[in-house]
Structure formats: C-alpha cells, structure tokens
Scaffold this active site. Structure first.
Site, PDB file in Angstrom:
ATOM      1  N   ASP A 145       0.820  -1.210   0.000  1.00 15.54           N
ATOM      2  CA  ASP A 145       0.000   0.000   0.000  1.00 15.54           C
ATOM      3  C   ASP A 145       0.856   1.264   0.000  1.00 15.54           C
ATOM      4  O   ASP A 145       0.628   2.182  -0.794  1.00 15.54           O
ATOM      5  CB  ASP A 145      -0.916  -0.025   1.233  1.00 15.54           C
ATOM      6  CG  ASP A 145      -1.749   1.222   1.399  1.00 15.54           C
ATOM      7  OD1 ASP A 145      -2.940   1.181   1.111  1.00 15.54           O
ATOM      8  OD2 ASP A 145      -1.203   2.256   1.852  1.00 15.54           O
ATOM      9  N   ILE A 173      -5.242   2.214   0.022  1.00 14.34           N
ATOM     10  CA  ILE A 173      -5.123   1.644  -1.315  1.00 14.34           C
ATOM     11  C   ILE A 173      -5.421   0.157  -1.281  1.00 14.34           C
ATOM     12  O   ILE A 173      -6.128  -0.363  -2.150  1.00 14.34           O
ATOM     13  CB  ILE A 173      -3.728   1.909  -1.909  1.00 14.34           C
ATOM     14  CG1 ILE A 173      -3.360   3.398  -1.776  1.00 14.34           C
ATOM     15  CG2 ILE A 173      -3.675   1.457  -3.359  1.00 14.34           C
ATOM     16  CD1 ILE A 173      -4.354   4.341  -2.401  1.00 14.34           C
ATOM     17  N   ASP A 174      -4.891  -0.544  -0.297  1.00 11.77           N
ATOM     18  CA  ASP A 174      -5.219  -1.959  -0.135  1.00 11.77           C
ATOM     19  C   ASP A 174      -6.730  -2.152  -0.018  1.00 11.77           C
ATOM     20  O   ASP A 174      -7.317  -3.036  -0.659  1.00 11.77           O
ATOM     21  CB  ASP A 174      -4.554  -2.520   1.123  1.00 11.77           C
ATOM     22  CG  ASP A 174      -3.122  -2.962   0.886  1.00 11.77           C
ATOM     23  OD1 ASP A 174      -2.753  -3.192  -0.279  1.00 11.77           O
ATOM     24  OD2 ASP A 174      -2.375  -3.090   1.867  1.00 11.77           O
ATOM     25  N   ALA A 175      -7.361  -1.351   0.839  1.00 16.56           N
ATOM     26  CA  ALA A 175      -8.796  -1.507   1.062  1.00 16.56           C
ATOM     27  C   ALA A 175      -9.591  -1.195  -0.202  1.00 16.56           C
ATOM     28  O   ALA A 175     -10.562  -1.892  -0.528  1.00 16.56           O
ATOM     29  CB  ALA A 175      -9.242  -0.601   2.211  1.00 16.56           C
TER      30      ALA A 175
END
Length: 402
Positions: A145, A173-175
């Site tokens: 991320d 960003i991951d989420a």
C-alpha cells in the site's frame, strides 16, 4: 463489545451458490474475497502451512485477519508438494472464482498462474492484484500500500507544504483494491451468465491509487499546475476542507459556493464579510486564504465542535466534527447505520466488526462468523472433496495439509 443484531430477517445473499478460492495474503486479495463472502458466496481461504503472512506481523496483522477473513473456511496446504497441488487443482475445479495477490511470479512458480488455470477451467474467473501491474518494468517488484501511495502521486499532495510528504493514515489503497477487485469479479460473473466463459482480471495497487485521485489527475491532465501539498484546504476553492479549531477540538468546513459563503456569513453574524473586498469571490478568497482562515477562527473558535455542527448543518452548510475513533463509536449516525456487527468465533467468543458499507433492500446486513484459525476447516474441506478419513490422515502425515 457485544453488538446484537435484533433483526430476525435473513441477510441478502445474491451470490449464494458461488464458490470462491482465496489464495490472497494481507488485505487486498482477502478483502476482495471477503466482499463476496458477505454477499453470500462460499469462500475457502487457502493458506500456507504456516498461515497467511498477516498472522505473523503482530496485533495489527491479526486485525487484518479479523477484518478481511470473516465468513471463510480455512484450509492449510503445502502447494509446493505434489499432494498439496493436487488438492488445489480439485478445489479450483469446483470453484467459480480464484483470487490471489501473492508476490510477483509466486503463483506462476507454483503452477497456478491465470493462463495455466483458465486453460483447464475456462469458465473460471481469475482475479490477480499486483503492486505495479503486469506489463511495465516494475511488474516484478513487490508492492505494498505505502509504495502505491508514494508512486501514484498521492503522498506528494498529502501533508503540509513545508514538511515531509505524508501517507494517508490507514492502508487506503489496499482496502480500495479489495472493493474494486470484487467489483470486477461481479462484472465478470454477470458476463459469464451471457457467454458461459470466465475471465482473467488484473488490477494493481498503483492503478487503484491513481483511480482514487481521478479528479486531481484530470485537473492536471487538463492543463492545471502540478498539484502540491497544502495541508488542509483545497488549492482552487475557499473556504474548502478548512480544518478549524473549536473550543474542544476541530471541525472541517466547506462553504466556497457564493451562495454558501453568503449564508455562512449571515449565520455567524458577520454579514459584512460578504462585501469585504478580500472575500467577494472564490478567487479572491483563495488569494487571501491566510486572512480568511483568521476570520473563520474568530467566528468559530469560541464554540464547541458539536455546536458548530448543529448551527452550520441546520443552515445547509457542509461541516464535520473531527472525531477520534472512540468518538466515532458514540456517533448516533454510525450506530444507526448498522455498520457495526457482531462476529461469533468458533470458541464462542464474539468480536465487533464492520459490515459492507451498503445495504441490499430492506435485508439486514450480513454477519458472517469470525475469521477461522489457520487450517481450521482442512478436514471439512477435504471431506467435501471426497477424501476419506484415512486419506486425510495420510495427507497430514505427509505434511501436505495442516
């Protein structure tokens, strides 16, 4: 924390009957599979014998597991063994979707890359989430991320102008990649109902990070100056996203449309500001932002955050109190949303969790059970594949499963 769901109706399960194989690690891949699980899919989490890497990075990693692996079954496989790979192929053959976000080249080295898998099972939908995409020179780089925040331009516009670039406070960003990946899977599932064929889907943290900045990127691509860090506020509007101190905390305020600015001035008893030569237009307010902020502080700093929210909201002016996590839990809006749900673990304990941020009709939100321990469902998954008890015991003796 016990958060009972008093609604007796059943959650909507539009993906009931869809089977998903989750070969992901950390957030992006498991998160995409978690979305599908909450929509009713059966999700089997395939972990190494030692478990998802998130299980080994302390309490925050365990929180990743609790947040993104609820409602799944877990089977622990040695995919480097012939027996483990055989089991994986049987699982793939009975699945509709495969999701993976392993380090570049890892899934191909195991023999389960998208080309190999979809050649055998063309109806399968295969989602890969990488750090930097599969075409460019960085395709082999590991990507987290934080690297995507840095290389997408996001960190260059986050923070104060005279200080270091800052990351967003959470792995945003991951989420987001999890949700956008799930969106792509849903589109492919719908497409398969028409064609009978699956699809190979690819996204990356870099692409997701840029997509989240679409307005700013379009502004820059359209000829605007390169954006830079300005802290709070927006570069082209004022007052916009201004963080202002109150008697007991901070609020964020936006009132840059001329009608809203005039209304704000009237509400705080400073109608003279409407015709003030420094503030008569948005462009002038941007030009005189320092003086504007001083005026805003004078108008609001004697009030509490809740008083500011009540006064300005009542007059249709955009405002929000800057709340801590503890304060968010006490928010009547959050409590009324139903976002906080109760997840039951296999040992009888219960964990508070967050549901999907939308509802389907009048159905209650899904409340999948808590995330399983690594390999907790190995025997059950193998039995469902047709393995006898003796065969399962032999696989465990060989070290192919755990």
């Amino acid at each position: 924390m016990h958060l009972p769901n008093k609604d007796r109706a059943q959650p909507a399960a539009p993906l009931k009957g869809v089977r998903v194989l989750d070969l992901g690690q950390y957030i992006a891949g498991p998160g995409a599979a978690m979305v599908l699980a909450e929509l009713g899919a059966q999700v089997i989490k395939v972990e190494p014998l030692t478990g998802d890497q998130a299980r080994h990075i302390g309490s925050y990693g365990e929180s990743m597991i609790r947040a993104y692996s609820r409602g799944k079954q877990s089977i622990a496989l040695d995919l480097k063994s012939e027996a483990g790979r055989g089991i994986a192929w049987r699982l793939i053959g009975e699945s509709d979707v495969l999701i993976q976000n392993l380090r570049p080249g890892a899934i191909e080295a195991l023999g389960f890359g998208p080309d190999a898998v979809r050649e055998r099972f063309p109806a399968l939908i295969y989602l890969s989430i990488s750090g930097f995409g599969h075409r460019g020179p960085s395709s082999e780089r590991p990507g987290y991320d934080i690297a995507a925040q840095a290389e997408s331009g996001l960190m260059s516009v986050t923070g104060e102008p005279d200080r270091l670039p800052q990351k967003v406070g959470v792995p945003i960003i991951d989420a987001a990649a999890a949700h956008l990946g799930a969106q792509a899977v849903l589109a492919a599932l719908f497409g398969r109902t028409r064609t009978g064929r699956g699809e190979t889907l690819r996204t990356s943290l870099l692409e997701v990070a840029m997509h989240l900045q679409a307005t700013t990127w379009c502004d820059y691509l359209g000829g605007a100056p390169e954006p830079a860090r300005i802290g709070d506020g927006q570069p082209n509007n004022a007052p916009a996203a201004e963080v202002l101190p109150t008697r007991d905390g901070h609020i964020v305020l936006s009132a840059y449309a001329e009608e809203h600015w005039a209304r704000f001035c009237r509400v705080v008893g400073r109608e003279d500001l409407i015709t003030d030569p420094r503030f008569r237009s948005n462009a002038l307010r941007v030009q005189h932002r320092t003086e504007l902020r001083a005026v805003l502080r004078d108008c609001l700093s004697a009030m509490s955050s809740e008083e500011c929210v009540a006064l300005l909201s009542r007059n249709q002016i955009v405002v929000g109190a800057v709340r801590s996590y503890a304060q968010v839990l006490q928010s009547p809006d959050v409590q009324a949303s139903g976002m906080l749900v109760d997840a039951a673990a296999a040992d009888g304990t219960r964990h508070a969790a967050l549901a999907l941020p939308y509802t389907l009709g009048d159905a209650p939100r899904a409340t999948p059970p808590a995330a399983p321990a690594c390999g907790a469902d190995t025997d059950a998954v193998l039995a469902a594949l047709g393995f006898a008890a003796g065969e399962i015991a032999e696989l465990r003796h060989q070290g192919a499963v755990a």
